[in-house]
Design an enzyme around this catalytic site. Sequence first.
Site, PDB file in Angstrom:
ATOM      1  N   THR A   1      32.407   8.257  -9.597  1.00 34.06           N
ATOM      2  CA  THR A   1      31.021   8.238 -10.099  1.00 34.06           C
ATOM      3  C   THR A   1      30.318   7.030  -9.478  1.00 34.06           C
ATOM      4  OG1 THR A   1      31.804   7.166 -12.139  1.00 34.06           O
ATOM      5  CG2 THR A   1      31.438   9.551 -12.203  1.00 34.06           C
TER       6      THR A   1
ATOM      7  N   THR B   1      35.757   4.755 -19.254  1.00 32.36           N
ATOM      8  CA  THR B   1      35.308   5.878 -18.439  1.00 32.36           C
ATOM      9  C   THR B   1      36.114   5.877 -17.160  1.00 32.36           C
ATOM     10  OG1 THR B   1      33.512   7.123 -17.478  1.00 32.36           O
ATOM     11  CG2 THR B   1      33.325   4.794 -17.320  1.00 32.36           C
TER      12      THR B   1
END
Length: 400
Positions: A151, A188
């Site tokens: 990401t 995350t």
Amino acid sequence: MQEIEQQATEIDFKWPLGYSAGATKSGIKQNKLDLGWLVSEVPASAAGVYTTNQFQAAPTKLTKATISADQQLQAVILNSGNANSCTGKLGKQNALKEQNMIADKLNIAPDLVGVASTGIIGKQLPMAKIEQGIDALQLSDSIAVTEAVLTTDTHPKTIAVQLDLSGKQVTISGFCKGSGMIHPNMATMLGFVTTDASVDGDYLQQLLIDETNNTFNQITVDGDTSTNDMVVLMANGMAGNVEIDDSSSEKEKFALAIHQVLAYLAKQIAEDGEGASKLVEVNVKSAATELEAKQVAKEIVGSSLVKAMLFGEDANWGRIMDAIGKTDASLDVDHVNVWLNGIQLVKNSEPATFDLQPARDSLSEHEVVIDVDLHAGNSVGTAWGCDLTYKYVQINAAYE
């Protein structure tokens, strides 16, 4: 920098025997790899650890249930750009649909397929794009899947090691993503470790829990715990070694190699923290318990004031003492010592005699090490993190 204890030999990244992978641009993200899979030729013993966030995402829940049922997996489908989190009943249905599509494509049972997603929370998966992407997926020795999971990461994070087990060469390969929203009990981050070693599934699960507590759960970037975190470990047995279980004479050798892989990946995440300019390591010694040593180390590395201090290259040791004192760890309040990059700043809980400029100069280095002596026992603990920069705010203020 404290060296990671090593048992296995690090090699150029490659998949262990019996594994292959692939990735594609499905269109979830604009013109970037965003969908991938990892497949074993045969069912593998499997273990998983998962986020403790109460809003656990649909794919994370599904993979947890899948692995828990029989401690086996043969494939994992993963995507970036969309977390499939806080997506209700439809989100669960879409995760199941992914699982079944991969099972059909490989002609295996659905309960041998794990699902992992990362990205924006609260948006439904674009299933038309997912379906087209799955149709396009191919298997090879490519490592493109290590990019498809990223990401805000600046680069893939990978490691491969080899060791001998019962006369057989065993390979362990791992990759992960993680840059922001990092404060495990998980974060995350998604991590995937594969090995061709033969390992009992129950032993593998306990080993992963133990080593995650010593590695991934000892990193912090920003104090936030994500909805999608997961680490999956697969062992397909194709190296042909005598099976490792809790009674095996070689279990410690294997465990040390797993620790080496996970610790390396954990440090890579800390170093690649969003906007980070420094990798920070905190080592605590003479704690009453290992848990308290870890607690103090993580409190220091997670302190916004300490992180800002390090970014500003300011040897303000008072912020370190404040972080230590915030914990409920046992300590001798009159005899705590603190070192910054080997320079003692605090002696017996008072200012040590040191030259301020060399201490400040040392903070210009990319790696910063803080050592703390609590004078309360014989236990030690380590945590990793990064500094807090203007760029971190910029990245997260503009994140879409």
